[in-house]
Write a protein that holds these residues in place. Sequence first.
Motif, short mmCIF file in Angstrom:
data_model
loop_
_atom_site.label_atom_id
_atom_site.label_comp_id
_atom_site.label_asym_id
_atom_site.label_seq_id
_atom_site.Cartn_x
_atom_site.Cartn_y
_atom_site.Cartn_z
N GLN A 141 6.31 5.07 1.41
CA GLN A 141 5.70 3.96 0.67
C GLN A 141 6.02 3.84 -0.82
O GLN A 141 5.92 2.75 -1.15
N MET A 142 6.28 4.95 -1.33
CA MET A 142 6.96 4.66 -2.56
C MET A 142 8.39 4.05 -2.77
O MET A 142 8.55 3.17 -3.50
N VAL A 143 9.04 4.16 -1.77
CA VAL A 143 10.28 3.35 -1.56
C VAL A 143 9.94 1.87 -1.40
O VAL A 143 10.41 0.93 -2.00
N TYR A 174 -1.86 5.71 -6.49
CA TYR A 174 -2.98 5.13 -7.29
C TYR A 174 -2.85 5.40 -8.91
O TYR A 174 -2.98 4.57 -9.68
N GLU A 175 -2.49 6.56 -9.14
CA GLU A 175 -2.23 6.93 -10.46
C GLU A 175 -0.98 6.19 -11.06
O GLU A 175 -0.88 6.10 -12.43
N ALA A 176 -0.06 5.98 -10.16
CA ALA A 176 1.11 5.10 -10.72
C ALA A 176 0.80 3.77 -11.04
O ALA A 176 1.55 3.19 -11.54
N LEU A 177 -0.15 3.11 -10.42
CA LEU A 177 -0.46 1.75 -10.51
C LEU A 177 -0.69 1.31 -11.93
O LEU A 177 -0.06 0.15 -12.38
N ALA A 187 -1.14 -8.46 -9.83
CA ALA A 187 -1.05 -7.75 -8.66
C ALA A 187 -2.45 -7.98 -7.67
O ALA A 187 -3.43 -8.31 -8.19
N ILE A 188 -2.02 -8.13 -6.33
CA ILE A 188 -3.18 -8.27 -5.18
C ILE A 188 -3.26 -6.74 -4.60
O ILE A 188 -1.90 -6.76 -3.75
N ILE A 189 -4.16 -6.08 -4.39
CA ILE A 189 -4.42 -4.79 -3.74
C ILE A 189 -5.11 -5.24 -2.48
O ILE A 189 -6.32 -5.44 -2.62
N VAL A 190 -4.57 -5.13 -1.44
CA VAL A 190 -5.36 -5.12 0.04
C VAL A 190 -5.54 -3.80 0.37
O VAL A 190 -4.51 -3.00 0.65
N GLU A 191 -6.78 -3.57 0.42
CA GLU A 191 -7.00 -1.86 0.69
C GLU A 191 -8.40 -2.03 1.63
O GLU A 191 -9.44 -2.63 1.35
N GLN A 192 -8.59 -0.95 2.56
CA GLN A 192 -9.76 -0.60 3.21
C GLN A 192 -10.63 0.44 2.48
O GLN A 192 -11.68 0.51 2.81
N ASP A 193 -9.97 1.19 1.58
CA ASP A 193 -10.59 2.10 0.72
C ASP A 193 -11.56 1.40 -0.46
O ASP A 193 -10.72 1.06 -1.47
N ILE A 194 -12.65 1.15 -0.22
CA ILE A 194 -13.44 0.21 -1.18
C ILE A 194 -13.38 1.02 -2.52
O ILE A 194 -13.17 0.23 -3.46
N SER A 195 -13.71 2.13 -2.74
CA SER A 195 -13.69 2.76 -3.95
C SER A 195 -12.41 2.59 -4.75
O SER A 195 -12.18 2.41 -5.89
N LYS A 196 -11.36 2.86 -4.05
CA LYS A 196 -9.98 2.69 -4.55
C LYS A 196 -9.93 1.18 -5.08
O LYS A 196 -9.46 0.97 -6.19
N ALA A 197 -10.05 0.42 -4.30
CA ALA A 197 -9.91 -1.09 -4.51
C ALA A 197 -10.67 -1.43 -5.85
O ALA A 197 -10.13 -2.17 -6.39
N LEU A 198 -11.92 -1.21 -5.90
CA LEU A 198 -12.85 -1.60 -7.10
C LEU A 198 -12.21 -0.63 -8.30
O LEU A 198 -12.47 -1.25 -9.33
#
Length: 233
Positions: A141-143, A174-177, A187-198
């Motif tokens: 994912q990092m690549v 997420y710390e790298a974002l 950026a557009i972040i598509v995410e199922q983890d709602i807490s991370k997304a918010l």
Amino acid sequence: MPEFLNILNLDAHYGDFQALYGITLHVDPGEVIAIIGANGAGKSTLMRSVSGLMKDGAEAIRFQGQKIGALRADQVAARGIALVPEGRQLFPSLSVEENLILGGQLGRKGPWSLKRIYDLFPILEERRHQPSTSLSGGQQQMVAIGRALMANPDLVMMDEISLGLAPVIIKQIYEALPGIVGQGMAAIIVEQDISKALSVSRRVYCLQEGRVSLEGASNSVSREEISRAYFGV
């Protein structure tokens, strides 16, 4: 504020099946927005439409004042939009570094280089000569993120970047974002983890069965509102 990404009444189809219905949203310069929703809500279809992989949005998608909905994916990338696709989609026959270099083939000027990618994700420099698919899922994912950044985009779209990854790896990514979007990139972040997304976005859109069911500031929408928009109840 200058026009950046504007989507107005976007429909999208897979043959006879309609996946998106009248999607309207916008991203401002330097803004991070989150797209949330259940499986099958249309999140990845929306990303495919913006990135030129689907052709329904010829009149519906504008980027920096220009219609881009009819452009090929390579033409969209040349305009300054990069996609980190769901599932990473690395080239298995190429090394980590070769995958990253491919991301820079458009020759767009900007701050991102191999050195900067390696500063962001040091493990990639250690493993730069390994086949990309020999890495762990999180490292792959990092690549994929690094490959997108090498294009020096104005807008990066990250589709389900935490899917299937261990919590410790999700935390690292997420710390790298902030280091990714901290220099004016949107950026557009598509995410199922709602807490991370918010936690990383300024505004959030929820999709439900191909429609926008909620839009609001990420720090003000309630969990009750999200639940209603997410599940349609």
